[in-house]
Design a protein around this motif. Structure first.
Motif, PDB file in Angstrom:
ATOM      1  N   ILE A 251       0.848  -1.192   0.000  1.00  0.00           N
ATOM      2  CA  ILE A 251       0.000   0.000   0.000  1.00  0.00           C
ATOM      3  C   ILE A 251       0.882   1.238   0.000  1.00  0.00           C
ATOM      4  CG2 ILE A 251      -1.447   1.368   1.529  1.00  0.00           C
ATOM      5  CD1 ILE A 251      -2.989  -1.053   2.170  1.00  0.00           C
ATOM      6  N   ILE A 252       0.500   2.201  -0.819  1.00  0.00           N
ATOM      7  CA  ILE A 252       1.247   3.458  -0.838  1.00  0.00           C
ATOM      8  C   ILE A 252       0.336   4.549  -0.287  1.00  0.00           C
ATOM      9  CG2 ILE A 252       2.499   5.067  -2.303  1.00  0.00           C
ATOM     10  CD1 ILE A 252       2.695   2.685  -4.334  1.00  0.00           C
TER      11      ILE A 252
ATOM     12  N   ARG B 147       3.221   8.666  -1.462  1.00  0.00           N
ATOM     13  CA  ARG B 147       2.888   9.634  -2.502  1.00  0.00           C
ATOM     14  C   ARG B 147       2.651  10.983  -1.860  1.00  0.00           C
ATOM     15  NH1 ARG B 147      -1.173   7.327  -7.132  1.00  0.00           N
ATOM     16  NH2 ARG B 147       0.346   5.937  -8.104  1.00  0.00           N
TER      17      ARG B 147
ATOM     18  N   LEU C  79       3.498  12.050 -11.440  1.00  0.00           N
ATOM     19  CA  LEU C  79       2.281  11.880 -12.227  1.00  0.00           C
ATOM     20  C   LEU C  79       1.545  13.198 -12.376  1.00  0.00           C
ATOM     21  CD1 LEU C  79       0.974   8.755 -10.290  1.00  0.00           C
ATOM     22  CD2 LEU C  79       2.232   8.728 -12.433  1.00  0.00           C
ATOM     23  N   ALA C  80       1.240  13.569 -13.595  1.00  0.00           N
ATOM     24  CA  ALA C  80       0.300  14.654 -13.854  1.00  0.00           C
ATOM     25  C   ALA C  80      -0.808  14.007 -14.666  1.00  0.00           C
ATOM     26  CB  ALA C  80       0.956  15.786 -14.615  1.00  0.00           C
ATOM     27  N   LYS C  81      -1.727  14.788 -15.159  1.00  0.00           N
ATOM     28  CA  LYS C  81      -2.903  14.162 -15.761  1.00  0.00           C
ATOM     29  C   LYS C  81      -2.974  14.405 -17.257  1.00  0.00           C
ATOM     30  CE  LYS C  81      -3.312  12.742 -12.077  1.00  0.00           C
ATOM     31  NZ  LYS C  81      -3.512  11.433 -11.504  1.00  0.00           N
ATOM     32  N   HIS C  82      -3.970  13.754 -17.890  1.00  0.00           N
ATOM     33  CA  HIS C  82      -4.174  13.903 -19.321  1.00  0.00           C
ATOM     34  C   HIS C  82      -4.738  15.257 -19.667  1.00  0.00           C
ATOM     35  CE1 HIS C  82      -4.672   9.392 -20.359  1.00  0.00           C
ATOM     36  NE2 HIS C  82      -3.612   9.639 -19.645  1.00  0.00           N
TER      37      HIS C  82
ATOM     38  N   TYR D 133      -7.803  19.248 -15.181  1.00  0.00           N
ATOM     39  CA  TYR D 133      -8.019  18.230 -14.169  1.00  0.00           C
ATOM     40  C   TYR D 133      -7.102  18.424 -12.972  1.00  0.00           C
ATOM     41  CZ  TYR D 133      -8.379  13.668 -12.056  1.00  0.00           C
ATOM     42  OH  TYR D 133      -8.570  12.644 -11.183  1.00  0.00           O
TER      43      TYR D 133
ATOM     44  N   PRO E 196      -7.983  14.311  -7.403  1.00  0.00           N
ATOM     45  CA  PRO E 196      -8.930  14.536  -6.310  1.00  0.00           C
ATOM     46  C   PRO E 196      -8.260  14.695  -4.943  1.00  0.00           C
ATOM     47  CG  PRO E 196      -9.285  12.399  -7.375  1.00  0.00           C
ATOM     48  CD  PRO E 196      -8.335  13.148  -8.218  1.00  0.00           C
ATOM     49  N   GLU E 197      -7.189  13.898  -4.712  1.00  0.00           N
ATOM     50  CA  GLU E 197      -6.511  14.022  -3.415  1.00  0.00           C
ATOM     51  C   GLU E 197      -5.903  15.404  -3.250  1.00  0.00           C
ATOM     52  OE1 GLU E 197      -5.807  11.546  -5.476  1.00  0.00           O
ATOM     53  OE2 GLU E 197      -5.775   9.626  -4.434  1.00  0.00           O
TER      54      GLU E 197
ATOM     55  N   GLY F 278     -14.496  10.027 -11.226  1.00  0.00           N
ATOM     56  CA  GLY F 278     -13.333  10.678 -10.639  1.00  0.00           C
ATOM     57  C   GLY F 278     -13.125  10.300  -9.188  1.00  0.00           C
TER      58      GLY F 278
ATOM     59  N   LEU G   5     -11.638   7.620  -8.106  1.00  0.00           N
ATOM     60  CA  LEU G   5     -10.322   7.034  -7.921  1.00  0.00           C
ATOM     61  C   LEU G   5      -9.286   7.860  -8.674  1.00  0.00           C
ATOM     62  CD1 LEU G   5     -11.409   3.377  -8.419  1.00  0.00           C
ATOM     63  CD2 LEU G   5     -10.389   4.282  -6.355  1.00  0.00           C
ATOM     64  N   THR G   6      -8.104   7.987  -8.087  1.00  0.00           N
ATOM     65  CA  THR G   6      -7.055   8.724  -8.770  1.00  0.00           C
ATOM     66  C   THR G   6      -6.470   7.863  -9.870  1.00  0.00           C
ATOM     67  OG1 THR G   6      -6.509   9.521  -6.618  1.00  0.00           O
ATOM     68  CG2 THR G   6      -5.023  10.087  -8.377  1.00  0.00           C
ATOM     69  N   SER G   7      -6.371   8.451 -11.038  1.00  0.00           N
ATOM     70  CA  SER G   7      -5.835   7.692 -12.145  1.00  0.00           C
ATOM     71  C   SER G   7      -4.946   8.592 -12.987  1.00  0.00           C
ATOM     72  CB  SER G   7      -6.988   7.165 -12.989  1.00  0.00           C
ATOM     73  OG  SER G   7      -6.552   6.967 -14.300  1.00  0.00           O
ATOM     74  N   VAL G   8      -3.936   7.983 -13.609  1.00  0.00           N
ATOM     75  CA  VAL G   8      -3.118   8.762 -14.539  1.00  0.00           C
ATOM     76  C   VAL G   8      -3.949   9.150 -15.747  1.00  0.00           C
ATOM     77  CG1 VAL G   8      -0.747   8.841 -15.368  1.00  0.00           C
ATOM     78  CG2 VAL G   8      -1.566   6.796 -14.221  1.00  0.00           C
TER      79      VAL G   8
ATOM     80  N   ALA H  32      -7.095   9.979 -15.896  1.00  0.00           N
ATOM     81  CA  ALA H  32      -8.354  10.633 -15.578  1.00  0.00           C
ATOM     82  C   ALA H  32      -8.513  11.935 -16.348  1.00  0.00           C
ATOM     83  CB  ALA H  32      -8.429  10.910 -14.097  1.00  0.00           C
TER      84      ALA H  32
ATOM     85  N   SER I 109      -2.803   4.393  -2.364  1.00  0.00           N
ATOM     86  CA  SER I 109      -2.930   3.889  -3.718  1.00  0.00           C
ATOM     87  C   SER I 109      -2.261   2.534  -3.761  1.00  0.00           C
ATOM     88  CB  SER I 109      -2.302   4.849  -4.719  1.00  0.00           C
ATOM     89  OG  SER I 109      -0.922   4.819  -4.558  1.00  0.00           O
TER      90      SER I 109
END
Lengths: 148, 654
Positions: free
Chosen positions: A33-34, A57, A120-123, A127, A130-131, B296, B298-301, B303, B386
């Motif tokens: 678990i992270i 993280r 990690l960044a997003k697409h 966006y 959420p955390e 949304g 769950l955190t996802s790359v 998303a 995660s």
């Protein structure tokens, strides 16, 4: 095989496999678990020493004017506008990594700095993870909904 | 005006699907075949209505009608045509339109079914399909209307996110949707069987092509997504065990199990209720996937911007679409079919297929737990966690290893009680080849225990498929007969299965190469520098600054050569998109049979040089090659002659 024995064998097989699977899942959940923290949460939980062995993280915004890239090695600061953590990263940055952007860095702590194995960044530029959004809201530095 | 027509057409379809669903429910007990004809007419009408509405939306994208919110947000007048078109499904509203279009198309195809399937069953299948269509249309119209207008249209659009201006987006979502929606067909078959109480070999024969289509499309869709994530930087590589990736992988695993269990049902009439359950779950998992991606939570790359209200809507559909059939299942499954007490040996196809299903569903369970556990923990004590690849390597991999072991042997086992000829000889031969392969593997520099295990599994499966193929195929027939009849015979002799299993072996070989033997070189280089990769050399020739159609490019030019013979030119690139103020990094990838040279250009200038990152990924393209073979195998097996199969049944049951 007689149907009577067959049913017995099948049920035994199912129970055995589910048992093994449960065992594997429990073991894997214990070790792999992270945990996710914002810089401030991390400070509240571990204080200044940050004596953490496991991978974690950290999520927050990339502090403006903190990014230094040299020989593919990146140094930058993650902030939740209350507290900040210095991150070292030796890998390819995602395209949407930039100053002021919400990102997540995963890695281990060495001497109060995060040695990231993954950033990690997003697409989507609208966006916010959420955390990260929640951490920022909690600390009262949320800048309103990023989504139009 | 034109978009309003599209909107109205959509509303008409919504009403028409509602009427159709009510009609179906009212006439449920009726024995009048006219009702079926009416349902069929409805199916055609709905399909025509939705495709017209979809075409209008597509037209708005092509002519860049910026008075539509969806076009403004996802398109730009300077974009190449293909990305204008793919911009339609590159967003939430449009992707739902695509979903509805495919759904109504499939419903239309089922409605044309002219086989032995009973009219009661067919009516119910159409009825359930309509209910699904109705819920999705409600979802579109109430939460995500694609025809929303802007009062003052802007001069130009915001443009599609540059990362999504990629052939990956043009093909990955539509093919994946084909798979998801395909699973809705097997879902409808299952629910219809529960309602009518009618399930038999004809049912199994009719549902199988749909499962196969859905499965092949899912395989291809996932492979495309994986390939896209591989060449796009920062998306975690070809597979990351990200929630969004898992969301597509779980329905795939269920569909794989279903594909095998329906084979048992078809030939031996066992596992009847289990097959029905799998067919229901397959679609539930597709919906769960959509929910995970769109909510949304769950955190996802992978998303995108999300909207919780939509998440709740999908959750409601998910609850109803899973809950109602499961209640129905609990009531009806026991009197579906009294299973015959058939006898079979431990070393039989039946046992192998049972084990296949047991392991595949357990594997799905481990992924489900890994994907949802962070949600539970968050709900219970607010801790954010995660779960990454390490968890799946420790759970999924050991559960799947036995599946591979059995996969090599199962095809040459017999049905029933008769142990097949030369079984021990064949197994001994496979063991021998595998040991030889493992020995060779262990001599490779950098080989670890896990790399040897993974590679050996691949070799095991390769040799199994090969022996099986040779022993089942009469190659000498080719000389005598014509090629076409020979091919037909091959297809009827499980050619599709051989290809798909071969695909798994190829895939495993790729995984072994990519996971355990890749190398990385990294540093600051300037024009004129030479990097050595094994016996090849990579020379940094030049950097060019050019303008693309809607971006500015900074492109480095490298030449890869061996003994002064040019192999290829690599052009890693950085693009700046002024409209979105975005920069993207385009890796240069030279894909070869034995491995990929993957080159990334970093920051830099002529004084200090550029930072350069170079990877060599052995066998990596085999990963997608393997997946393509699996899909090809699936498609091939659709063309199997069904009459031959019924002969097999008679032979075996006598």
């Amino acid at each position: 095989m007689k149907p009577k024995y067959r049913r017995l064998v099948i049920i035994t097989l199912i129970i055995t496999i589910l048992g093994i699977a449960t065992q594997l899942i429990l073991m894997a959940l214990k070790d792999n678990i992270i945990y996710f923290y914002s810089p401030n949460d991390l400070k509240l939980k571990y204080g200044e020493t940050k004596n953490i062995k496991n991978k974690i993280r950290i999520g927050g915004l990339v502090l403006e004017d903190s990014v230094i890239i040299e020989n593919n090695k990146t140094t930058f600061i993650i902030t939740d506008r209350i507290h900040q953590i210095k991150v070292y990263f030796d890998g390819s940055l995602p395209d949407l990594f930039r100053e002021g952007q919400g990102i997540i860095a995963e890695g281990t702590f060495i001497k109060n700095n995060l040695i990231a194995s993954q950033v990690l960044a997003k697409h989507d530029e609208n966006y916010m993870p959420p955390e990260v959004a929640e951490a920022l809201k909690k600390n009262g530095v949320w800048q309103g909904d990023i989504k139009q | 005006m034109i978009p309003e027509i599209g909107h109205i057409l959509l509303i008409i379809t919504f009403v028409s699907s509602f009427i159709q669903a009510i009609f179906w429910i009212i006439t449920l007990g009726s024995k009048n075949t006219v009702n079926l004809i009416i349902l069929q007419k409805f199916a055609v009408t709905n399909f025509i209505l939705i495709s017209s509405s979809f075409s209008i939306l597509l037209y708005s994208f092509i002519i860049s009608d910026f008075s539509l919110l969806i076009v403004t947000n996802n398109s730009h007048s300077l974009k190449p045509l293909i990305y204008k078109i793919s911009g339609l499904w590159g967003n939430h509203e449009g992707s739902l339109m695509l979903w509805a279009l495919i759904l109504s198309f499939f419903t239309y195809l089922i409605s044309r079914n002219k086989s032995q399937i009973s009219f009661k069953l067919l009516s119910s299948i159409l009825g359930v399909q309509t209910l699904i269509l109705f819920s999705f249309l409600a979802f579109i119209l109430f939460t995500s209307n694609p025809f929303e207008r802007l009062e003052i249209p802007p001069l130009d659009g915001k443009g599609l996110n540059p990362l999504l201006q990629d052939p990956g987006l043009a093909f990955h979502p539509p093919i994946l949707y084909l798979g998801y929606v395909g699973l809705s067909v097997s879902f409808s078959f299952a629910v219809a069987a529960l309602i009518t109480g009618e399930i038999n070999q004809i049912w199994a024969r009719q549902i199988r092509p749909w499962i196969t289509i859905a499965w092949s499309a899912l395989t291809l869709g996932i492979a495309l997504g994986s390939w896209w994530a591989y060449y796009e930087l920062g998306w975690g590589g070809w597979w990351f065990w990200d929630p969004v990736e898992n969301a597509s992988f779980m329905p795939w695993l269920i569909a794989t199990a279903l594909l095998h269990s329906v084979r048992l049902l078809e030939t031996r009439l066992i596992l009847v209720s289990w097959t029905v359950l799998l067919a229901i779950l397959g679609f539930s998992f597709s919906l769960l996937g959509t929910f995970i991606v769109r909510s949304g939570l769950l955190t996802s790359v992978h998303a995108f911007a999300t909207d919780p209200s939509r998440g709740i809507f999908i959750l409601i559909i998910l609850t109803i679409a899973t809950g109602v059939p499961l209640i129905l299942y609990a009531i009806r499954s026991s009197d579906l079919y009294t299973e015959k007490k058939i006898e079979f040996n431990v070393f039989s196809k039946e046992t192998a297929l049972l084990i296949n299903n047991l392991f595949l569903s357990t594997a799905t369970l481990t992924i489900l737990i890994g994907t949802l556990y962070p949600l539970f923990l968050d709900a219970f004590n607010g801790e954010k966690i995660s779960i990454g690849p390490a968890y799946y390597n420790a759970t999924f991999a050991p559960i799947m290893a036995p599946v591979i072991l059995i996969m090599a042997i199962a095809p040459f086992l017999n049905w029933g009680t008769k142990i097949s000829n030369n079984l021990s000889k064949k197994i001994l031969f496979i063991i021998f080849i595998t040991l030889l392969g493992a020995l060779l593997l262990s001599m490779i520099k950098g080989a670890t225990l896990f790399s040897i295990i993974c590679g050996s599994l691949s070799i095991w499966l390769f040799s199994g498929v090969l022996i099986n193929f040779i022993s089942q195929t009469k190659l000498n027939n080719l000389k005598k007969g014509k090629f076409r009849s020979w091919l037909k015979q091959l297809i009827n002799n499980n050619l599709g299965m051989h290809i798909a299993h071969l695909g798994v072996a190829v895939f495993l070989a790729g995984v072994t190469g990519e996971q355990f033997f890749k190398t990385e070189i990294n540093g600051r280089k300037n024009i004129g520098d030479i990097i050595k990769i094994g016996d090849r050399s990579l020379k940094f020739d030049d950097v060019k600054f050019e303008d693309g159609p809607n971006y500015k490019s900074e492109m480095a030019i490298f030449t890869l050569s061996k003994n002064n013979n040019l192999i290829d030119t690599l052009k890693p690139e950085k693009r700046f998109y002024p409209v979105q103020q975005n920069q993207t990094t385009e890796a240069a990838i030279l894909s070869e049979f034995f491995g990929d040279t993957y080159l990334v250009l970093g920051d830099g200038n002529k004084e200090i040089g550029w930072s350069v990152r170079l990877y060599y990924n052995p066998l990596v393209s085999w990963i997608w090659g393997g997946a393509c073979l699996m899909a090809l195998g699936g498609i091939t097996s659709i063309f199997r002659n069904r009459k031959t199969k019924s002969n097999i049944i008679i032979r075996n049951t006598v």
